[in-house]
Design a protein around this motif. Structure first.
Motif, short mmCIF file in Angstrom:
data_model
loop_
_atom_site.label_atom_id
_atom_site.label_comp_id
_atom_site.label_asym_id
_atom_site.label_seq_id
_atom_site.Cartn_x
_atom_site.Cartn_y
_atom_site.Cartn_z
N LEU A 457 43.58 62.81 55.63
CA LEU A 457 44.57 61.79 56.00
C LEU A 457 45.95 62.14 55.43
O LEU A 457 46.97 61.81 56.02
N GLU A 458 45.96 62.83 54.31
CA GLU A 458 47.23 63.28 53.74
C GLU A 458 47.89 64.31 54.66
O GLU A 458 49.09 64.26 54.93
N GLN A 459 47.09 65.25 55.18
CA GLN A 459 47.62 66.25 56.12
C GLN A 459 48.12 65.58 57.40
O GLN A 459 49.15 65.97 57.96
N LEU A 460 47.39 64.58 57.87
CA LEU A 460 47.79 63.86 59.08
C LEU A 460 49.12 63.15 58.86
O LEU A 460 50.02 63.20 59.72
N GLY A 475 48.80 67.71 73.05
CA GLY A 475 47.61 67.96 73.86
C GLY A 475 46.38 68.34 73.05
O GLY A 475 45.28 68.41 73.60
N ARG A 476 46.54 68.53 71.75
CA ARG A 476 45.40 68.93 70.92
C ARG A 476 44.74 67.71 70.27
O ARG A 476 45.37 66.66 70.09
N SER A 477 43.48 67.87 69.90
CA SER A 477 42.74 66.81 69.20
C SER A 477 42.17 67.37 67.91
O SER A 477 41.87 68.56 67.82
N PHE A 478 42.04 66.52 66.93
CA PHE A 478 41.37 66.91 65.69
C PHE A 478 40.71 65.67 65.09
O PHE A 478 40.93 64.56 65.57
N LYS A 479 39.91 65.88 64.08
CA LYS A 479 39.10 64.78 63.54
C LYS A 479 39.48 64.48 62.09
O LYS A 479 39.75 65.38 61.31
N VAL A 480 39.49 63.18 61.79
CA VAL A 480 39.62 62.72 60.41
C VAL A 480 38.40 61.85 60.10
O VAL A 480 37.79 61.29 61.02
N VAL A 538 46.95 64.16 69.95
CA VAL A 538 48.42 64.21 69.94
C VAL A 538 48.91 64.25 71.38
O VAL A 538 48.50 65.11 72.16
N SER A 539 49.76 63.29 71.76
CA SER A 539 50.25 63.23 73.15
C SER A 539 51.53 62.40 73.21
O SER A 539 51.93 61.77 72.23
N ARG A 540 52.14 62.41 74.40
CA ARG A 540 53.36 61.62 74.63
C ARG A 540 52.98 60.17 74.90
O ARG A 540 51.98 59.90 75.54
N ARG A 541 53.77 59.26 74.40
CA ARG A 541 53.53 57.85 74.68
C ARG A 541 53.78 57.55 76.15
O ARG A 541 54.62 58.19 76.79
N ALA A 550 47.41 59.56 67.98
CA ALA A 550 46.75 58.26 68.14
C ALA A 550 45.24 58.41 68.16
O ALA A 550 44.70 59.46 68.51
N VAL A 551 44.55 57.32 67.79
CA VAL A 551 43.08 57.31 67.80
C VAL A 551 42.58 57.31 69.24
O VAL A 551 42.97 56.45 70.04
N ALA A 552 41.73 58.28 69.57
CA ALA A 552 41.18 58.37 70.92
C ALA A 552 39.71 57.97 70.96
O ALA A 552 39.21 57.49 71.98
N ASP A 553 38.99 58.15 69.85
CA ASP A 553 37.56 57.85 69.83
C ASP A 553 37.09 57.71 68.39
O ASP A 553 37.82 58.08 67.45
N ALA A 554 35.88 57.19 68.21
CA ALA A 554 35.31 57.05 66.87
C ALA A 554 33.79 57.16 66.95
O ALA A 554 33.18 56.87 67.99
#
Length: 644
Positions: A457-460, A475-480, A538-541, A550-554
């Protein structure tokens, strides 16, 4: 008299005199301007020395420590400089590993060079120190003053000395040049240039070379730094590093006592862990007011950090402890000042673990109210103390002498109950200290975190602050991953529901807001205390050019291991494979079916060859990676685990 030189008035908030003359021009009024810097590191050094004298009887005068201590330079060379003044930034640590400083001059130079202007010279400075780049001088005479910095002009003092040597500047003229450089005073520099050129040429130096030297000095003026300033900083840094290298526990105790906030304290505790220093929770029989080294050699959490335990309570507990250790909560409550050590203080002490030394009781018992009863364990302890005190008051100076000794008041029995779950215990610890002391709610998932699946979360947070970097991730996704500490459902102005929730991992806490279909999909997982893995995209609003993460899934963190580790590789030196490992794998794999393929990579080190490897692939059964499996191989430090 100061009032003969400048106008003064008393300040609004103190009795100090102040003047309206700006600092830059006040010296022209005939007075001396001095800047005084308050430095937390000096307080840390003082505290560490006091603790060292108290715990080990060792007295150190920092002015007398050797400036050639091997342990200290080894600390710099390994970049283990967290908590070391001026040398704890990641960038500086990177250069420390490359430079491998072995003398104070290296530290002084790096202090001066690690700034926006001269930063570009650091790679060359490092290369020249290690002989990978030749050291060259514009004129042979310059070697006398530039040799210590490998031919690179680093300090204002070097320019002052060179101007005297090359152009016969007086000390006063050299100081005017220094001030002009320090203040980037172009007018004065232009005025001094012809003087320098004429007088240096008169000494036989070539004009072309002198032109280059002056041009370099003009560029140097953009970042000129004086060596005396850098030396003071380097000395203070070295003193801190000396204590950290030679007396790590006392030094880190002092650092912890001067942490500015909870975030800093947690970072300092992480550094203790990295150094192999045990930090224990508070203990009424050992803990001081602040962090301190205990008799067992661990650092103990200070009583002063417990919310709800006032200074009077701490003073009473520590003062009475000199008469002997506390043997039970009843023994403690009858010996301390109960007006200070009241119910609130006792609750905070229990929550923080300060009563864990009383082995016949666990924390939940102090708050347990059994069926048919109305009082908690703490209330029974307080009632016992009140009864004892009342008896003492009523039997003093009676005809029968000391009647109190003849009347024995039995200690009430504290009913047993189930201990608190680990999460509950940790929550209470955080309530009174601001952090988790005896563990972390995510410790059962250390394996997943150590595998590098998750962005912290610090890196985010750092990524979100850097718009340019964030745009590169479009356009990329990553997980926290983390556990949910707070959740609220809210309503937009248009009546749509959305969720706001806070997640905490090992690095920090962060609040997320999620809307629309994403919110409806993940809402069942947004419960306080649940461990979750969030997919961040990560994407454009929508309808804007703004970029966001933004959160896309959990999903539940509990399920992550089973669903995402398709292959687990054990890397083992074939000489260390013993009967116990073979037996464990032979029984474990068939009895724990799952989704993970196990591969064993056996290797041997040949004397004159690279590692020779041989792969064993267990394809008959896929297995589940359980805590039992992880713990078994964690006991074999020579077995390396990698997941894919």
């Amino acid at each position: 008299d100061l009032t003969d030189l400048i106008p003064v008035a008393t300040a609004k908030d103190s009795n100090l005199w102040v003047t309206q003359i700006e600092g830059n021009s006040i010296e022209s009024a005939g007075v001396i301007k001095m800047d005084f810097l308050g430095l937390k590191t000096l307080s840390i050094l003082k505290s560490a020395l006091e603790m060292l004298k108290r715990t080990q009887g060792v007295e150190i005068d920092l002015d007398d420590i050797p400036l050639t201590d091997e342990k200290t330079y080894e600390l710099y060379q390994k970049a283990e400089t967290n908590c070391i003044f001026q040398f704890e930034s990641p960038g500086m640590q990177k250069y420390m590993k490359e430079l491998k400083p072995d003398k104070l001059g290296d530290l002084i130079a790096m202090n001066a060079l690690y700034r926006p202007g001269p930063l570009a010279y650091i790679p060359s400075f490092i290369a020249r120190k290690h002989g990978k780049e030749p050291v060259a001088y514009d004129l042979p005479e310059m070697a006398e003053y530039l040799e210590e910095t490998y031919g690179i002009t680093v300090y204002q003092e070097q320019v002052m000395l060179l101007s005297q040597k090359l152009a016969s500047f007086t000390k006063g003229e050299a100081d005017v040049l220094r001030k002009a450089m320090g203040k980037k005073d172009r007018k004065t520099l232009d005025k001094l240039r012809p003087d320098f050129m004429e007088r240096a040429k008169a000494k036989g130096h070539p004009e072309k070379v002198l032109e280059k030297i002056w041009t370099d000095w003009e560029a140097f003026a953009q970042y000129a730094f004086n060596k005396s300033h850098s030396t003071c900083y380097a000395i203070v840094s070295y003193q801190a590093a000396y204590l950290k290298a030679n007396y790590p526990k006392e030094f880190m105790s002092a650092v912890l006592n001067h942490s500015a906030n909870i975030t800093d304290t947690e970072k300092d505790l992480q550094e203790c862990k990295r150094m192999g220093i045990t930090v224990l929770g508070p203990d009424v029989n050992e803990t001081e007011k602040g962090f301190a080294v205990s008799k067992t050699g661990a650092i103990r959490f200070g009583l002063g950090a417990l919310k709800g335990v006032g200074e009077a309570a701490i003073d009473s507990i520590i003062a009475e402890r000199k008469n002997g250790v506390y043997t039970s909560p009843f023994n403690l409550i009858t010996r301390v000042n109960t007006r200070a050590v009241n119910k609130r203080a006792l609750e905070a002490l229990v929550y923080g673990g300060a009563f864990d030394c009383f082995k016949n009781m666990h924390r939940a018992q102090y708050f347990f109210v059994p069926s048919g009863d109305k009082t908690t364990g703490i209330e029974k302890i307080i009632a016992y103390a009140n009864t004892k005190q009342s008896l003492q008051t009523n039997t003093t100076n009676t005809l029968f002498g000391n009647l109190e000794e003849a009347i024995v008041i039995p200690e009430p029995k504290i009913p047993n109950c189930e201990p608190w779950p680990n999460v509950t215990q940790l929550d209470y610890e955080k309530e009174v200290t601001g952090m988790f002391l005896s563990g972390h709610p995510l410790n059962p998932y250390r394996f997943e975190f150590d595998l590098g699946y998750f962005t912290s979360l610090e890196q985010l947070a750092e990524l979100e602050e850097n718009t340019k970097e964030l745009e590169k991730q479009d356009g990329r996704s990553f997980k926290v991953a983390g556990f949910i500490t707070k959740f609220e459902e809210r309503t937009t102005k248009t009546g749509n529901k959305f969720g706001s929730f806070a997640v905490e991992d090992f690095s920090k806490s962060k609040t997320f807001v999620v809307f629309g279909q994403e919110y409806l999909r993940i809402k069942p997982l947004l419960q306080e205390g649940l461990n979750v893995v969030l997919t961040i995209r990560v994407s454009r609003r929508f309808k804007t050019s703004d970029i966001e993460a933004a959160v896309a899934d959990a999903q539940l963190l509990e399920n992550f291991r089973a669903n995402h580790i398709s292959t687990l590789r054990l890397i083992v030196d074939y000489k260390t494979v013993d009967k116990e490992i073979i037996q464990f794998l032979g029984t474990y794999i068939p009895s724990h079916p799952g989704n993970t393929l196990l591969k064993i990579l056996l290797y041997t080190d040949g004397e004159n060859a690279d590692k020779e490897m041989f792969m064993l692939e267990y394809t008959q059964h896929k297995m589940a990676v359980t805590d039992e499996f992880i713990q078994f191989f964690e006991n074999y430090p020579y077995v390396e685990m990698k997941a894919f």
